[in-house]
Motif scaffolding. Structure first.
Motif, PDB file in Angstrom:
ATOM      1  N   VAL A  65      42.197  26.419  43.552  1.00  0.00           N
ATOM      2  CA  VAL A  65      42.311  26.767  44.972  1.00  0.00           C
ATOM      3  C   VAL A  65      41.273  27.825  45.335  1.00  0.00           C
ATOM      4  CG1 VAL A  65      43.834  27.718  46.743  1.00  0.00           C
ATOM      5  CG2 VAL A  65      44.752  26.173  45.003  1.00  0.00           C
ATOM      6  N   LEU A  66      41.114  28.820  44.465  1.00  0.00           N
ATOM      7  CA  LEU A  66      40.119  29.866  44.711  1.00  0.00           C
ATOM      8  C   LEU A  66      38.708  29.272  44.685  1.00  0.00           C
ATOM      9  CD1 LEU A  66      41.630  32.689  42.467  1.00  0.00           C
ATOM     10  CD2 LEU A  66      42.058  32.227  44.893  1.00  0.00           C
ATOM     11  N   THR A  67      38.491  28.316  43.781  1.00  0.00           N
ATOM     12  CA  THR A  67      37.188  27.655  43.714  1.00  0.00           C
ATOM     13  C   THR A  67      36.906  26.868  44.988  1.00  0.00           C
ATOM     14  OG1 THR A  67      37.365  27.477  41.302  1.00  0.00           O
ATOM     15  CG2 THR A  67      35.798  26.015  42.389  1.00  0.00           C
ATOM     16  N   TRP A  85      45.729  34.746  39.550  1.00  0.00           N
ATOM     17  CA  TRP A  85      45.575  33.321  39.246  1.00  0.00           C
ATOM     18  C   TRP A  85      46.139  33.034  37.859  1.00  0.00           C
ATOM     19  CZ3 TRP A  85      41.625  36.823  39.230  1.00  0.00           C
ATOM     20  CH2 TRP A  85      40.879  36.966  38.053  1.00  0.00           C
ATOM     21  N   CYS A  86      46.520  31.783  37.653  1.00  0.00           N
ATOM     22  CA  CYS A  86      47.100  31.345  36.387  1.00  0.00           C
ATOM     23  C   CYS A  86      47.041  29.824  36.357  1.00  0.00           C
ATOM     24  CB  CYS A  86      48.558  31.828  36.274  1.00  0.00           C
ATOM     25  SG  CYS A  86      49.353  31.537  34.670  1.00  0.00           S
ATOM     26  N   GLY A  87      47.048  29.249  35.175  1.00  0.00           N
ATOM     27  CA  GLY A  87      47.120  27.800  35.066  1.00  0.00           C
ATOM     28  C   GLY A  87      45.898  27.142  34.473  1.00  0.00           C
ATOM     29  N   GLU A  88      44.753  27.799  34.561  1.00  0.00           N
ATOM     30  CA  GLU A  88      43.521  27.271  34.000  1.00  0.00           C
ATOM     31  C   GLU A  88      42.473  28.371  34.070  1.00  0.00           C
ATOM     32  OE1 GLU A  88      42.480  23.925  36.449  1.00  0.00           O
ATOM     33  OE2 GLU A  88      42.693  25.065  38.284  1.00  0.00           O
ATOM     34  N   VAL A  89      41.268  28.062  33.600  1.00  0.00           N
ATOM     35  CA  VAL A  89      40.194  29.048  33.592  1.00  0.00           C
ATOM     36  C   VAL A  89      39.573  29.156  34.981  1.00  0.00           C
ATOM     37  CG1 VAL A  89      37.930  29.631  32.639  1.00  0.00           C
ATOM     38  CG2 VAL A  89      39.705  28.663  31.154  1.00  0.00           C
ATOM     39  N   LEU A  90      39.415  30.384  35.465  1.00  0.00           N
ATOM     40  CA  LEU A  90      38.694  30.618  36.717  1.00  0.00           C
ATOM     41  C   LEU A  90      37.214  30.811  36.372  1.00  0.00           C
ATOM     42  CD1 LEU A  90      38.663  31.200  39.791  1.00  0.00           C
ATOM     43  CD2 LEU A  90      38.995  33.614  39.227  1.00  0.00           C
ATOM     44  N   VAL A 100      32.900  32.058  40.463  1.00  0.00           N
ATOM     45  CA  VAL A 100      33.886  32.094  41.547  1.00  0.00           C
ATOM     46  C   VAL A 100      34.538  33.467  41.629  1.00  0.00           C
ATOM     47  CG1 VAL A 100      36.041  31.080  42.402  1.00  0.00           C
ATOM     48  CG2 VAL A 100      34.304  29.615  41.364  1.00  0.00           C
ATOM     49  N   LEU A 101      34.877  34.037  40.476  1.00  0.00           N
ATOM     50  CA  LEU A 101      35.465  35.376  40.473  1.00  0.00           C
ATOM     51  C   LEU A 101      34.497  36.380  41.064  1.00  0.00           C
ATOM     52  CD1 LEU A 101      37.649  37.406  39.730  1.00  0.00           C
ATOM     53  CD2 LEU A 101      36.698  37.491  37.411  1.00  0.00           C
ATOM     54  N   ARG A 102      33.232  36.305  40.694  1.00  0.00           N
ATOM     55  CA  ARG A 102      32.225  37.227  41.257  1.00  0.00           C
ATOM     56  C   ARG A 102      32.156  37.078  42.773  1.00  0.00           C
ATOM     57  NH1 ARG A 102      27.638  39.071  38.617  1.00  0.00           N
ATOM     58  NH2 ARG A 102      26.322  37.971  40.122  1.00  0.00           N
ATOM     59  N   HIS A 103      32.223  35.846  43.259  1.00  0.00           N
ATOM     60  CA  HIS A 103      32.195  35.586  44.700  1.00  0.00           C
ATOM     61  C   HIS A 103      33.347  36.317  45.399  1.00  0.00           C
ATOM     62  CE1 HIS A 103      31.766  33.043  48.368  1.00  0.00           C
ATOM     63  NE2 HIS A 103      33.091  33.123  48.398  1.00  0.00           N
ATOM     64  N   TRP A 104      34.551  36.168  44.862  1.00  0.00           N
ATOM     65  CA  TRP A 104      35.723  36.781  45.477  1.00  0.00           C
ATOM     66  C   TRP A 104      35.678  38.308  45.383  1.00  0.00           C
ATOM     67  CZ3 TRP A 104      39.862  34.992  48.241  1.00  0.00           C
ATOM     68  CH2 TRP A 104      40.001  33.602  48.363  1.00  0.00           C
ATOM     69  N   MET A 105      35.300  38.815  44.226  1.00  0.00           N
ATOM     70  CA  MET A 105      35.303  40.266  44.047  1.00  0.00           C
ATOM     71  C   MET A 105      34.268  40.952  44.922  1.00  0.00           C
ATOM     72  SD  MET A 105      36.066  40.782  39.955  1.00  0.00           S
ATOM     73  CE  MET A 105      36.491  42.532  40.165  1.00  0.00           C
ATOM     74  N   CYS A 106      33.148  40.296  45.150  1.00  0.00           N
ATOM     75  CA  CYS A 106      32.128  40.874  46.038  1.00  0.00           C
ATOM     76  C   CYS A 106      32.575  40.821  47.495  1.00  0.00           C
ATOM     77  CB  CYS A 106      30.804  40.135  45.861  1.00  0.00           C
ATOM     78  SG  CYS A 106      29.993  40.450  44.277  1.00  0.00           S
ATOM     79  N   ARG A 107      33.312  39.778  47.871  1.00  0.00           N
ATOM     80  CA  ARG A 107      33.785  39.655  49.249  1.00  0.00           C
ATOM     81  C   ARG A 107      34.975  40.578  49.526  1.00  0.00           C
ATOM     82  NH1 ARG A 107      31.681  34.883  51.695  1.00  0.00           N
ATOM     83  NH2 ARG A 107      29.651  34.591  50.690  1.00  0.00           N
ATOM     84  N   LEU A 108      35.821  40.803  48.525  1.00  0.00           N
ATOM     85  CA  LEU A 108      37.054  41.580  48.735  1.00  0.00           C
ATOM     86  C   LEU A 108      37.103  42.774  47.783  1.00  0.00           C
ATOM     87  CD1 LEU A 108      39.668  38.655  48.941  1.00  0.00           C
ATOM     88  CD2 LEU A 108      38.286  39.625  50.788  1.00  0.00           C
ATOM     89  N   PRO A 109      36.248  43.760  47.973  1.00  0.00           N
ATOM     90  CA  PRO A 109      36.241  44.903  47.045  1.00  0.00           C
ATOM     91  C   PRO A 109      37.522  45.733  47.091  1.00  0.00           C
ATOM     92  CG  PRO A 109      34.845  45.340  48.957  1.00  0.00           C
ATOM     93  CD  PRO A 109      35.232  43.892  49.033  1.00  0.00           C
ATOM     94  N   HIS A 110      38.337  45.533  48.141  1.00  0.00           N
ATOM     95  CA  HIS A 110      39.576  46.313  48.272  1.00  0.00           C
ATOM     96  C   HIS A 110      40.735  45.724  47.484  1.00  0.00           C
ATOM     97  CE1 HIS A 110      39.533  43.173  51.389  1.00  0.00           C
ATOM     98  NE2 HIS A 110      40.850  43.128  51.229  1.00  0.00           N
TER      99      HIS A 110
END
Length: 532
Positions: free
Chosen positions: A266-268, A289-294, A298-308
């Motif tokens: 979903v995050l991807t 997240w849980c259930g498979e490898v992120l 994709v993680l870098r994308h989210w962390m850069c967009r949501l630093p809070h």
């Protein structure tokens, strides 16, 4: 600790009666209303003949009414069995046969499915049917009772005798023999995880928590009971938004969610469609997240967009209850190839990387991952042989058990555990754990199919692992991929339908005359690379 799972609702109703417990498209439900309704519904279930320890199958879409019905089953002393109303009738029938329920509760989304089961005489004799909402009708059945007709029942809590070691629910997962297998989860299993998780994440009554996974998926158990434990708000995500990236992003914003929990695909998906802006979702405190490898990009994308926000990876199979390990990522990974560990064991849990003789391996060496501790399921429903295969005696103390996950892992720097993939034919696709053997059983049931091999192929897409099928037909048979897809859809849910069909004259065999699936998989991977 709370005695049983349903007592989370009772405790929250006493402390926060006017706070919202559930908020879905139909409106808001307070804890006081949820407590009162579930108590009355539990008494109604008892009146219909549900006794302590009886199974009650709940077939419906994810909604406040369906979630409340799960709590009602627990308050009646029953064991609930959540079933996705979008599942094929043949699969649901197999689950009903295995669970032998005393009642089946359905909502409006499930009436055609239940009609089909009744028409084919697959529901079972003596099974009562109940409605969980006011809109449930069926062509071939008039509901024997309705959980909406509780006005005349006492709203005080029923006294029960079932302890924490009693089963709370059965979760049916994909089975390698073609039959779904039921994993029994006790109250104490879930309570232990919820008590740890609410403390670790600091869950509070002010939280607004997503409910994205379907109710038959064990991740939803965390959403539901951690919310109730904290007296927070649960926001079930409509199934219609499941693959709608813009709709999901809008849902997170509009509901001002403070916690999001889903499978990585979903995050991807949201990252792929670039629907998350800089400093978006200002209320969001935690993303799990849980259930498979992120994938790390994709993680870098989210962390850069949501630093809070705080980003946490959870790992664990259904057999060990929701999750067994945790790793909170505190800094944006430096490169897109940096792996994300599954981390360390949650309180009361243990991760063991062992060799073939169940001896501990030193850090850095790859071995089989085992889990021990408070989350271990009692085993598979009425299947002691399968239970004994994977729940094995702990070599350090044979009185205890450890669970063979079928995953490969190693202990990395700082004691953090790295997940390295599956050691068998089980895969994760879109967050669902899938036994490829179940898909092969369905494909082989199609007239004209001689033999087949179903394999998982890693992709860069949101699904994580794509399902491909290589097959040979009997002489003279003519089938297309579209025809196979239609036939298999009668037996399997949508997420288990192969994405690609390859027709061959014969499948490769090993020295024992068995289909060489590894060879099939490697060839298909090579074909994909050449095409790319």
């Amino acid at each position: 600790m709370t005695d049983n799972l349903q007592h989370y609702v009772t405790r929250a109703a006493h402390k926060y009666p006017e706070r919202v417990a559930l908020h879905d498209v139909s409106g808001r439900t307070t804890y006081a209303d949820l407590e009162s309704w579930t108590n009355r519904a539990a008494r109604l279930l008892r009146e219909t003949g549900i006794a302590e320890g009886d199974r009650v199958c709940v077939v419906g879409a994810k909604s406040s009414a369906t979630i409340a019905s799960l709590v009602s089953v627990l308050k009646a002393g029953g064991i609930y069995v959540p079933i996705d109303s979008a599942s094929p009738a043949a699969r649901v029938a197999r689950i009903l046969d295995a669970a032998e329920p005393g009642a089946v509760l359905v909502d409006a989304s499930a009436t055609s499915l239940v009609d089909a089961l009744i028409a084919e005489d697959r529901l079972g004799t003596g099974v009562r049917i109940g409605a969980v909402d006011a809109h449930t009708t069926g062509e071939r059945f008039g509901t024997a009772f309705s959980l909406t007709a509780t006005a005349g029942f006492d709203d005080r809590e029923l006294a029960g005798t079932r302890g924490g070691d009693a089963l709370a629910h059965l979760l049916f997962t994909s089975g390698s023999t073609g039959a779904p297998k039921g994993v029994g989860i006790t109250h104490r299993n879930v309570l232990a995880f919820v008590e740890w998780a609410t403390s670790y994440f600091g869950t509070s009554p002010d939280d607004r928590i997503s409910g994205h996974p379907p109710l038959h998926f064990d991740l939803s158990t965390f959403d539901i009971y951690a919310t109730f434990a904290a007296g927070a708000e649960l926001h079930p995500v409509p199934a219609s938004l499941g693959l709608d990236p813009r709709g999901l992003a809008r849902f997170i914003r509009d509901r001002a969610l403070t916690q999001w929990f889903s499978v990585p695909s979903v995050l991807t998906l949201l990252a792929k469609f670039d629907v998350v802006g800089e400093d978006d979702f200002p209320a969001l405190k935690r993303l799990l997240w849980c259930g498979e490898v992120l994938p790390t990009p994709v993680l870098r994308h989210w962390m850069c967009r949501l630093p809070h926000a705080r980003f946490t990876n959870l790992y664990g199979p259904t057999e060990a209850t929701i999750a067994s390990s945790v790793h909170t990522v505190v800094e944006v990974p430096e490169t897109e190839t940096e792996p994300i560990p599954i981390g360390v064991a949650c309180d009361g849990e243990e991760l063991l990387v062992l060799d073939e003789q169940l001896r501990p391996l030193p850090p850095g060496e790859i071995g089989d991952l085992y889990i021990g501790g408070v989350g271990l399921s009692p085993g598979y429903w009425r299947d002691p042989d399968r239970t004994a295969e994977v729940f094995v005696p702990d070599p350090r103390d044979p009185r205890e058990r450890i669970y063979r996950t079928g995953d490969l892992a190693r202990v990395g720097p700082g004691g953090l555990v790295d997940f390295l993939g599956r050691a068998d034919s089980q895969i994760k696709s879109r967050g669902y754990r899938i036994e490829l053997g179940e898909i092969e059983t369905a494909v082989n049931a199609v007239p004209g199919v001689k033999e087949c091999a179903v394999v998982g192929i890693p992709t860069d897409g949101f699904e994580g692992t794509a399902i491909w099928c290589s097959l040979a037909l009997v002489d003279g048979a003519e089938l297309t991929g579209a025809e196979l897809r239609t036939a298999v859809r009668e037996l399997l849910p949508g997420y288990m339908i192969p994405a690609r069909w390859e027709f061959v004259t014969a499948l490769p065999k090993n020295v024992n005359g068995k289909i060489d699936r590894r060879s099939v998989r490697e060839r298909l991977i090579d074909t994909t690379r050449e095409a790319g």
